[in-house]
Write a protein that holds these residues in place. Structure first.
Motif, PDB file in Angstrom:
ATOM      1  N   ASP A 101      79.184  29.979 -62.153  1.00  0.00           N
ATOM      2  CA  ASP A 101      80.581  29.627 -61.890  1.00  0.00           C
ATOM      3  C   ASP A 101      80.920  28.299 -62.572  1.00  0.00           C
ATOM      4  OD1 ASP A 101      80.156  27.358 -60.103  1.00  0.00           O
ATOM      5  OD2 ASP A 101      79.454  28.850 -58.650  1.00  0.00           O
ATOM      6  N   SER A 102      82.198  28.018 -62.668  1.00  0.00           N
ATOM      7  CA  SER A 102      82.650  26.876 -63.455  1.00  0.00           C
ATOM      8  C   SER A 102      82.192  25.551 -62.872  1.00  0.00           C
ATOM      9  CB  SER A 102      84.169  26.901 -63.601  1.00  0.00           C
ATOM     10  OG  SER A 102      84.523  28.048 -64.353  1.00  0.00           O
ATOM     11  N   GLN A 103      82.035  25.491 -61.540  1.00  0.00           N
ATOM     12  CA  GLN A 103      81.551  24.253 -60.930  1.00  0.00           C
ATOM     13  C   GLN A 103      80.116  23.969 -61.379  1.00  0.00           C
ATOM     14  OE1 GLN A 103      83.352  21.965 -59.257  1.00  0.00           O
ATOM     15  NE2 GLN A 103      81.464  20.809 -59.619  1.00  0.00           N
ATOM     16  N   TRP A 104      79.339  25.038 -61.498  1.00  0.00           N
ATOM     17  CA  TRP A 104      77.956  24.895 -61.993  1.00  0.00           C
ATOM     18  C   TRP A 104      77.987  24.231 -63.370  1.00  0.00           C
ATOM     19  CZ3 TRP A 104      74.873  26.115 -66.106  1.00  0.00           C
ATOM     20  CH2 TRP A 104      73.485  26.107 -65.925  1.00  0.00           C
ATOM     21  N   HIS A 105      78.847  24.730 -64.261  1.00  0.00           N
ATOM     22  CA  HIS A 105      78.909  24.169 -65.625  1.00  0.00           C
ATOM     23  C   HIS A 105      79.345  22.706 -65.590  1.00  0.00           C
ATOM     24  CE1 HIS A 105      77.909  27.635 -67.993  1.00  0.00           C
ATOM     25  NE2 HIS A 105      78.758  28.390 -67.335  1.00  0.00           N
ATOM     26  N   ALA A 106      80.318  22.379 -64.740  1.00  0.00           N
ATOM     27  CA  ALA A 106      80.808  21.004 -64.675  1.00  0.00           C
ATOM     28  C   ALA A 106      79.669  20.059 -64.299  1.00  0.00           C
ATOM     29  CB  ALA A 106      81.947  20.901 -63.661  1.00  0.00           C
ATOM     30  N   THR A 107      78.893  20.451 -63.295  1.00  0.00           N
ATOM     31  CA  THR A 107      77.751  19.633 -62.885  1.00  0.00           C
ATOM     32  C   THR A 107      76.710  19.575 -63.997  1.00  0.00           C
ATOM     33  OG1 THR A 107      78.158  20.431 -60.652  1.00  0.00           O
ATOM     34  CG2 THR A 107      76.051  19.315 -61.037  1.00  0.00           C
ATOM     35  N   HIS A 108      76.506  20.709 -64.632  1.00  0.00           N
ATOM     36  CA  HIS A 108      75.474  20.812 -65.671  1.00  0.00           C
ATOM     37  C   HIS A 108      75.786  19.933 -66.876  1.00  0.00           C
ATOM     38  CE1 HIS A 108      73.123  23.110 -68.831  1.00  0.00           C
ATOM     39  NE2 HIS A 108      72.193  22.848 -67.926  1.00  0.00           N
ATOM     40  N   PHE A 109      77.042  19.847 -67.250  1.00  0.00           N
ATOM     41  CA  PHE A 109      77.388  18.982 -68.396  1.00  0.00           C
ATOM     42  C   PHE A 109      77.208  17.508 -68.048  1.00  0.00           C
ATOM     43  CE2 PHE A 109      80.018  22.656 -69.962  1.00  0.00           C
ATOM     44  CZ  PHE A 109      79.241  22.881 -71.083  1.00  0.00           C
ATOM     45  N   ARG A 110      77.423  17.178 -66.756  1.00  0.00           N
ATOM     46  CA  ARG A 110      77.275  15.785 -66.334  1.00  0.00           C
ATOM     47  C   ARG A 110      75.796  15.415 -66.245  1.00  0.00           C
ATOM     48  NH1 ARG A 110      81.022  12.724 -64.163  1.00  0.00           N
ATOM     49  NH2 ARG A 110      82.311  14.505 -63.620  1.00  0.00           N
ATOM     50  N   ASP A 111      75.011  16.313 -65.667  1.00  0.00           N
ATOM     51  CA  ASP A 111      73.592  16.006 -65.472  1.00  0.00           C
ATOM     52  C   ASP A 111      72.782  17.305 -65.483  1.00  0.00           C
ATOM     53  OD1 ASP A 111      71.132  15.083 -64.817  1.00  0.00           O
ATOM     54  OD2 ASP A 111      71.644  14.447 -62.773  1.00  0.00           O
ATOM     55  N   PRO A 112      72.371  17.741 -66.649  1.00  0.00           N
ATOM     56  CA  PRO A 112      71.695  19.044 -66.771  1.00  0.00           C
ATOM     57  C   PRO A 112      70.468  19.165 -65.875  1.00  0.00           C
ATOM     58  CG  PRO A 112      72.212  18.169 -68.935  1.00  0.00           C
ATOM     59  CD  PRO A 112      72.519  17.079 -67.948  1.00  0.00           C
ATOM     60  N   TYR A 162      81.567  39.282 -62.486  1.00  0.00           N
ATOM     61  CA  TYR A 162      81.515  38.032 -63.250  1.00  0.00           C
ATOM     62  C   TYR A 162      81.883  36.848 -62.369  1.00  0.00           C
ATOM     63  CZ  TYR A 162      81.643  41.174 -67.265  1.00  0.00           C
ATOM     64  OH  TYR A 162      81.359  42.146 -68.178  1.00  0.00           O
ATOM     65  N   GLU A 163      81.181  35.731 -62.551  1.00  0.00           N
ATOM     66  CA  GLU A 163      81.550  34.505 -61.838  1.00  0.00           C
ATOM     67  C   GLU A 163      82.812  33.918 -62.466  1.00  0.00           C
ATOM     68  OE1 GLU A 163      80.050  33.238 -59.264  1.00  0.00           O
ATOM     69  OE2 GLU A 163      78.173  34.378 -59.221  1.00  0.00           O
ATOM     70  N   GLU A 164      83.583  33.233 -61.645  1.00  0.00           N
ATOM     71  CA  GLU A 164      84.808  32.603 -62.175  1.00  0.00           C
ATOM     72  C   GLU A 164      84.513  31.193 -62.642  1.00  0.00           C
ATOM     73  OE1 GLU A 164      87.803  33.850 -62.725  1.00  0.00           O
ATOM     74  OE2 GLU A 164      86.989  35.817 -62.146  1.00  0.00           O
TER      75      GLU A 164
END
Lengths: 189, 465
Positions: A132-143, A187-189
């Motif tokens: 989900d998009s929150q996962w990506h947001a966290t991942h870009f900040r701190d993989p 699909y995750e949003e």
């Protein structure tokens, strides 16, 4: 003839260019003429560049995200091709479902193409809708907070800019969605 | 078929007929040595980042994705191509028995090249990246590259046109052909790609990437090897006929192979097969050339002990043989399914550029720079140390990536192993690579220092007889 090219620079130049052109033309200009699948879009493929040019807000966001992906060199470490190798279809798959292999018709509007050559990180050809998009947001900040052992750099200047972050995530979520391959649209949003 | 122009007649009359100024040759080489240092430093930073991913993490222009193209473009165009251009300015006039057509044009080309490389560093750091491998630079810089290449080519062709010897030695073929082929290859890779998309663009992109190595660095490197091996060993070239077979088979075969970068990928199967067939055929030009180089050394192998340029040139020949044995093997579908996209390929690419072609260029530089400056090399022992640093550093670099990459490829093909585990698995191999790379970087520093000191002390140490 051999002796002639040895002594005359003009004969040499003609021969060298001719030799080169045979293979050069047959491997660059001929293939797209012989294989129409290179330029025929897949049925579900969206023409994001054209949609963005026409002012479609989601397409504009995706194209902006794609530009970030290109500029930051994400494509040096992530490929975008599920190859005709069984393990690729399993790794690109989700919840036991194998993903279809990548085909030329899914990439017709890609410029620059982002197939990539090196997988420092995983392939992204079917990553859209996987997290989900929150996962990506966290991942870009701190993989490493989500994937311990990852070697991906943190991207604070993107994570701290909501507009950029949203665009990049929109692009990532669009990847591989031309083929509707997941059962039940999970699909995750 | 031998004539006075052939390099093996070392020190014979005709080659010394013209007084060579070598200004642009030396300028190109010393500038290349400087960019070698800078690109090497960037290389160390990004190799460290794979182990410490947060290193310099908050600064956008110092991230892996921005520094990597600076490293690759810096090594390829800032170091190797500039060094090769300098060596061409040195050897082509000598093989023609005339002066370089225009030293002024040569110097102008050199300064334009400096502008291009510096602009490339700035634009890439800013994230101006066209998204195509080796074609990252913005359009206006591509145009400047074309201008510089035309200036370079004009100078060489004009020199050859005024030559004193009718027969052209094999180095001249390789270099002239490279000037012509590069023009087409570069235009396809940097301009034709702008009007295409998808697989069609990828095909042109791989045509360019592959032929940048195959039809720019290979012929320039081989032309340099063909000149400096007989010169430095003071032995005649083994076979003119063999060099012809090698050259014309290279001219025909190399250009077909670009699609082997997309094996198993979304590109027509028949095109993949064509690329595989021609990749295997590459063994013809490669083995005929390596045979020629090694046979030239027949009866001269004792020189490996003390002759520093020969050390580099022979090690380069072996790296070339290995690189070009790997290449056809990778293109086989079964092997490709394991090694493609892994660090094996990174090891292979580094052996081609830093092993084979850089060794040719460095061997040529150590031989020619004292002669350009009409002096002696500042320090033979420093040069020897740089050789061993490069050899040991290079081998540990290449071998660690092959072993790690191959094993990682096997792991990828076992989908029960999570991807991240295959990344963690690479860490010890990346450590060895970093150590090997550091040794090579020290070698680069010694090389740069030696060139600088040779220049500074050129008047105190007149040329040996």
């Amino acid at each position: 003839m051999i002796n002639k090219v040895d002594k005359s620079s003009v004969a040499f130049v003609v021969a060298a260019v001719l030799f080169f052109w045979i293979g050069g033309l047959l491997t660059t200009i001929a293939p797209p003429m012989l294989d129409k699948s290179w330029v025929k879009p897949a049925p579900g493929l969206k023409n994001y560049p054209a949609l963005a040019a026409a002012g479609d807000p989601q397409a504009m966001k995706i194209m902006k995200g794609r530009a970030i992906y290109v500029a930051e060199g994400c494509w040096y470490c992530h490929t975008q091709q599920t190859r005709t190798i069984e393990a690729d279809t399993i790794r690109s798959g989700w919840r036991g479902e194998r993903s279809p292999v990548s085909t030329p018709d899914e990439f017709v509007y890609d410029a620059p193409h982002l197939f990539g050559t090196r997988r420092v990180g995983p392939d992204l050809s079917r990553v859209g809708g996987k997290y989900d998009s929150q996962w990506h947001a966290t991942h870009f900040r701190d993989p490493r907070s989500l994937v311990p052992g990852s070697v991906m750099p943190p991207f604070p200047w993107i994570a701290n800019d909501p507009e950029k972050l949203e665009a990049l995530i929109a692009y990532i979520q669009s990847l591989g969605r031309a083929k509707d391959w997941r059962p039940n649209q999970d699909y995750e949003e | 078929m031998t004539t006075g122009a052939i390099a093996g007649n070392a020190g014979s009359g005709p080659n010394q007929a013209a007084v060579h100024e070598d200004r642009s040759a030396f300028a190109f080489l010393s500038m290349a040595a400087l960019f070698f240092v800078v690109s090497g430093l960037v290389a160390l930073i990004i190799a460290t980042k794979l182990q410490v991913p947060t290193l310099l993490g908050g600064v956008s222009w110092l991230t892996f994705g921005r520094l990597r193209p600076i490293h690759t473009n810096g090594m390829l165009f800032g170091w190797l191509l500039a060094a090769d251009m300098g060596l061409c300015f040195y050897l082509v006039p000598r093989l023609c028995g005339v002066k370089l057509w225009s030293e002024k044009l040569g110097m102008a080309t050199m300064w334009l090249w400096v502008v291009i490389i510096l602009s490339a560093v700035v634009t890439l750091a800013m994230g101006q990246n066209q998204g195509l491998e080796y074609a990252e630079l913005p359009f206006w810089l591509d145009l400047l590259v074309v201008v510089a290449w035309v200036m370079f080519g004009t100078n060489l062709f004009a020199t050859v046109a005024t030559r004193k010897y009718q027969q052209m030695y094999v180095s001249i073929w390789y270099i002239l052909a490279s000037v012509l082929w590069t023009a087409f290859v570069y235009i396809v890779g940097n301009f034709a790609t702008l009007f295409t998309s998808g697989v069609n663009q990828a095909n042109l992109n791989w045509f360019y990437v592959h032929n940048a190595v195959g039809l720019i660095f290979t012929p320039l490197g081989l032309g340099i090897g063909y000149y400096f091996i007989p010169k430095a060993a003071e032995a005649p070239l083994y076979s003119h006929r063999l060099s012809m077979i090698g050259f014309w088979s290279l001219a025909f075969v190399y250009v077909w192979t670009g699609a082997h970068h997309m094996l198993h990928g979304p590109i027509s199967q028949w095109l993949q097969t064509v690329a595989i067939l021609f990749s295997v055929m590459l063994m013809v030009p490669v083995w005929s050339l390596v045979w020629n180089f090694l046979a030239t050394m027949k009866g001269q192998w004792h020189q490996l002990k003390d002759n520093i340029p020969i050390k580099f040139l022979m090690a380069g020949t072996i790296f070339y043989l290995l690189t070009c044995f790997q290449g056809p093997m990778h293109s086989l579908r079964s092997v490709n399914a394991i090694v493609s996209k892994t660090d094996w390929i990174v090891g292979h690419a580094h052996m081609a550029v830093l092993g084979a072609f850089s060794f040719f260029a460095i061997g040529g530089a150590y031989y020619s720079i004292p002669r350009m400056l009409k002096t002696r090399l500042h320090s033979d022992s420093l040069a020897n140390a740089s050789f061993w640093l490069w050899l040991v550093g290079g081998l540990s670099f290449f071998v660690s990536l092959w072993v790690g990459g191959f094993l990682q490829g096997l792991q990828w093909n076992n989908p029960s192993i999570p991807f991240i585990d295959t990344v963690k698995f690479m860490q010890p191999f990346w450590s060895v690579r970093l150590v090997g790379g550091t040794l090579m970087f020290v070698g680069i520093l010694l090389f740069f220092w030696n060139v600088l000191a040779t220049f500074n002390h050129r008047h105190e140490r007149p040329q040996a007889a």
